[in-house]
Design a protein around this motif. Structure first.
Motif, PDB file in Angstrom:
ATOM      1  N   ASP A 215      54.827  52.809 -28.383  1.00 28.18           N
ATOM      2  CA  ASP A 215      56.118  52.521 -29.008  1.00 28.18           C
ATOM      3  C   ASP A 215      56.320  51.022 -29.206  1.00 28.18           C
ATOM      4  N   LEU A 216      55.893  50.223 -28.231  1.00 25.68           N
ATOM      5  CA  LEU A 216      56.035  48.773 -28.345  1.00 25.68           C
ATOM      6  C   LEU A 216      55.184  48.240 -29.502  1.00 25.68           C
ATOM      7  N   ALA A 217      53.961  48.736 -29.625  1.00 24.74           N
ATOM      8  CA  ALA A 217      53.075  48.302 -30.714  1.00 24.74           C
ATOM      9  C   ALA A 217      53.652  48.676 -32.078  1.00 24.74           C
ATOM     10  N   ALA A 218      54.357  49.813 -32.135  1.00 23.69           N
ATOM     11  CA  ALA A 218      54.926  50.277 -33.400  1.00 23.69           C
ATOM     12  C   ALA A 218      56.314  49.687 -33.674  1.00 23.69           C
ATOM     13  N   GLY A 219      56.840  48.898 -32.743  1.00 26.45           N
ATOM     14  CA  GLY A 219      58.178  48.339 -32.922  1.00 26.45           C
ATOM     15  C   GLY A 219      59.280  49.287 -32.479  1.00 26.45           C
ATOM     16  N   ASP A 220      58.925  50.338 -31.757  1.00 28.56           N
ATOM     17  CA  ASP A 220      59.868  51.322 -31.204  1.00 28.56           C
ATOM     18  C   ASP A 220      60.807  51.890 -32.269  1.00 28.56           C
ATOM     19  N   PRO A 221      60.234  52.500 -33.325  1.00 29.04           N
ATOM     20  CA  PRO A 221      61.082  52.993 -34.419  1.00 29.04           C
ATOM     21  C   PRO A 221      62.057  54.101 -33.989  1.00 29.04           C
ATOM     22  N   ASP A 222      61.702  54.882 -32.993  1.00 30.69           N
ATOM     23  CA  ASP A 222      62.572  55.980 -32.549  1.00 30.69           C
ATOM     24  C   ASP A 222      63.421  55.605 -31.334  1.00 30.69           C
ATOM     25  N   HIS A 223      63.361  54.348 -30.926  1.00 26.70           N
ATOM     26  CA  HIS A 223      64.152  53.846 -29.786  1.00 26.70           C
ATOM     27  C   HIS A 223      63.913  54.658 -28.516  1.00 26.70           C
ATOM     28  N   GLN A 224      62.642  54.913 -28.216  1.00 26.11           N
ATOM     29  CA  GLN A 224      62.273  55.691 -27.037  1.00 26.11           C
ATOM     30  C   GLN A 224      62.095  54.840 -25.783  1.00 26.11           C
ATOM     31  N   ILE A 225      61.830  53.554 -25.945  1.00 28.09           N
ATOM     32  CA  ILE A 225      61.540  52.706 -24.786  1.00 28.09           C
ATOM     33  C   ILE A 225      62.739  52.621 -23.853  1.00 28.09           C
ATOM     34  N   GLN A 226      63.947  52.498 -24.401  1.00 24.52           N
ATOM     35  CA  GLN A 226      65.143  52.432 -23.558  1.00 24.52           C
ATOM     36  C   GLN A 226      65.273  53.707 -22.720  1.00 24.52           C
ATOM     37  N   ALA A 227      65.055  54.857 -23.325  1.00 19.66           N
ATOM     38  CA  ALA A 227      65.166  56.129 -22.593  1.00 19.66           C
ATOM     39  C   ALA A 227      64.107  56.209 -21.491  1.00 19.66           C
ATOM     40  N   LEU A 228      62.889  55.799 -21.791  1.00 17.10           N
ATOM     41  CA  LEU A 228      61.822  55.809 -20.777  1.00 17.10           C
ATOM     42  C   LEU A 228      62.144  54.860 -19.624  1.00 17.10           C
ATOM     43  N   ALA A 229      62.629  53.677 -19.957  1.00 16.57           N
ATOM     44  CA  ALA A 229      62.960  52.693 -18.924  1.00 16.57           C
ATOM     45  C   ALA A 229      64.068  53.217 -18.013  1.00 16.57           C
ATOM     46  N   GLU A 230      65.073  53.848 -18.589  1.00 18.42           N
ATOM     47  CA  GLU A 230      66.174  54.383 -17.781  1.00 18.42           C
ATOM     48  C   GLU A 230      65.723  55.570 -16.933  1.00 18.42           C
ATOM     49  N   GLN A 231      64.778  56.367 -17.451  1.00 15.92           N
ATOM     50  CA  GLN A 231      64.240  57.492 -16.669  1.00 15.92           C
ATOM     51  C   GLN A 231      63.510  56.987 -15.431  1.00 15.92           C
ATOM     52  N   VAL A 232      62.954  55.793 -15.507  1.00 18.26           N
ATOM     53  CA  VAL A 232      62.255  55.199 -14.358  1.00 18.26           C
ATOM     54  C   VAL A 232      63.238  54.454 -13.458  1.00 18.26           C
ATOM     55  N   ARG A 233      64.129  53.690 -14.053  1.00 18.98           N
ATOM     56  CA  ARG A 233      65.039  52.814 -13.300  1.00 18.98           C
ATOM     57  C   ARG A 233      65.924  53.580 -12.326  1.00 18.98           C
ATOM     58  N   THR A 234      66.506  54.663 -12.761  1.00 21.16           N
ATOM     59  CA  THR A 234      67.468  55.382 -11.921  1.00 21.16           C
ATOM     60  C   THR A 234      66.835  55.942 -10.648  1.00 21.16           C
ATOM     61  N   PRO A 235      65.773  56.745 -10.739  1.00 25.85           N
ATOM     62  CA  PRO A 235      65.196  57.267  -9.486  1.00 25.85           C
ATOM     63  C   PRO A 235      64.494  56.195  -8.639  1.00 25.85           C
ATOM     64  N   ALA A 236      63.998  55.142  -9.280  1.00 28.15           N
ATOM     65  CA  ALA A 236      63.331  54.075  -8.528  1.00 28.15           C
ATOM     66  C   ALA A 236      64.338  53.164  -7.845  1.00 28.15           C
ATOM     67  N   LYS A 237      65.610  53.302  -8.201  1.00 25.47           N
ATOM     68  CA  LYS A 237      66.693  52.504  -7.608  1.00 25.47           C
ATOM     69  C   LYS A 237      66.457  51.000  -7.786  1.00 25.47           C
ATOM     70  N   THR A 238      66.093  50.646  -9.006  1.00 25.16           N
ATOM     71  CA  THR A 238      65.949  49.232  -9.334  1.00 25.16           C
ATOM     72  C   THR A 238      67.164  48.798 -10.146  1.00 25.16           C
ATOM     73  N   GLY A 239      67.408  47.518 -10.170  1.00 24.17           N
ATOM     74  CA  GLY A 239      68.543  47.006 -10.927  1.00 24.17           C
ATOM     75  C   GLY A 239      68.296  47.042 -12.418  1.00 24.17           C
ATOM     76  N   TYR A 240      67.043  46.828 -12.801  1.00 24.23           N
ATOM     77  CA  TYR A 240      66.721  46.855 -14.223  1.00 24.23           C
ATOM     78  C   TYR A 240      65.239  47.103 -14.437  1.00 24.23           C
ATOM     79  N   VAL A 241      64.941  47.676 -15.586  1.00 28.93           N
ATOM     80  CA  VAL A 241      63.593  47.802 -16.117  1.00 28.93           C
ATOM     81  C   VAL A 241      63.719  47.326 -17.561  1.00 28.93           C
ATOM     82  N   VAL A 242      63.220  46.130 -17.810  1.00 28.24           N
ATOM     83  CA  VAL A 242      63.340  45.535 -19.145  1.00 28.24           C
ATOM     84  C   VAL A 242      61.950  45.460 -19.764  1.00 28.24           C
TER      85      VAL A 242
END
Length: 166
Positions: A68-95
């Motif tokens: 997605d990053l190489a393609a410029g994230d046309p479907d805006h999936q990176i934010q959803a993936l980052a949030e799926q990781v951030r919440t259970p990992a209990k981190t402040g952010y995944v950027v």
């Protein structure tokens, strides 16, 4: 009126030794507590940096993130993936950002598409850990490179565990 020196000298030697011994014990205990506190704080910081590094490397190695990053994230999936990781990992952010520092994910959605405040640290292809003073506050931070199929750095994943959460 007696002077303090006369008062101290009038005490038995055993009392003077006891007072000096207790004084030394109090000073030694206070210094020991101070040093122990510093050591424990450093160990905790190191542990949170390593935890952030594990999350950052895991996200950076996700094939979906690289594609997605190489393609410029046309479907805006990176934010959803980052949030799926951030919440259970209990981190402040995944950027996730590209090699130019443009954000593709952030817990504050209005910052997505905006430039990072600091330069992209992983252009050397290495991971980096430290303390970050970012837009969300101080954090134990780790950055991992996102690589394309040929091994070229196309972006970075920055993960932080906020100091307020610790």
């Amino acid at each position: 009126m007696k002077r303090a020196r006369d008062w101290w000298g009038a005490r038995p030697l055993a009392s003077q030794i006891l007072v000096w011994t207790l004084g030394l014990l109090v000073v030694t205990a206070a210094l020991g507590a101070l040093v122990a506190g510093q050591i424990v704080g450093q160990i905790l910081d190191d542990q949170f940096r390593l935890r952030a590094l594990g999350v950052a490397e895991s996200v950076a190695q996700m094939p979906e993130v690289a594609a997605d990053l190489a393609a410029g994230d046309p479907d805006h999936q990176i934010q959803a993936l980052a949030e799926q990781v951030r919440t259970p990992a209990k981190t402040g952010y995944v950027v996730v950002s590209d090699r130019n520092g443009i954000r593709f994910s952030h817990p504050t959605p209005s910052l997505i598409g905006k430039q990072l405040e600091e330069p992209v640290a992983v252009l050397d292809g290495q991971t980096h850990v430290g303390t970050d003073h970012g837009s969300l506050g101080d954090s134990a931070n780790a950055k991992a490179p996102v690589l394309d199929g040929s091994g070229k750095v196309i972006g970075q994943v920055s993960v932080g565990i906020l100091e307020t959460a610790v």
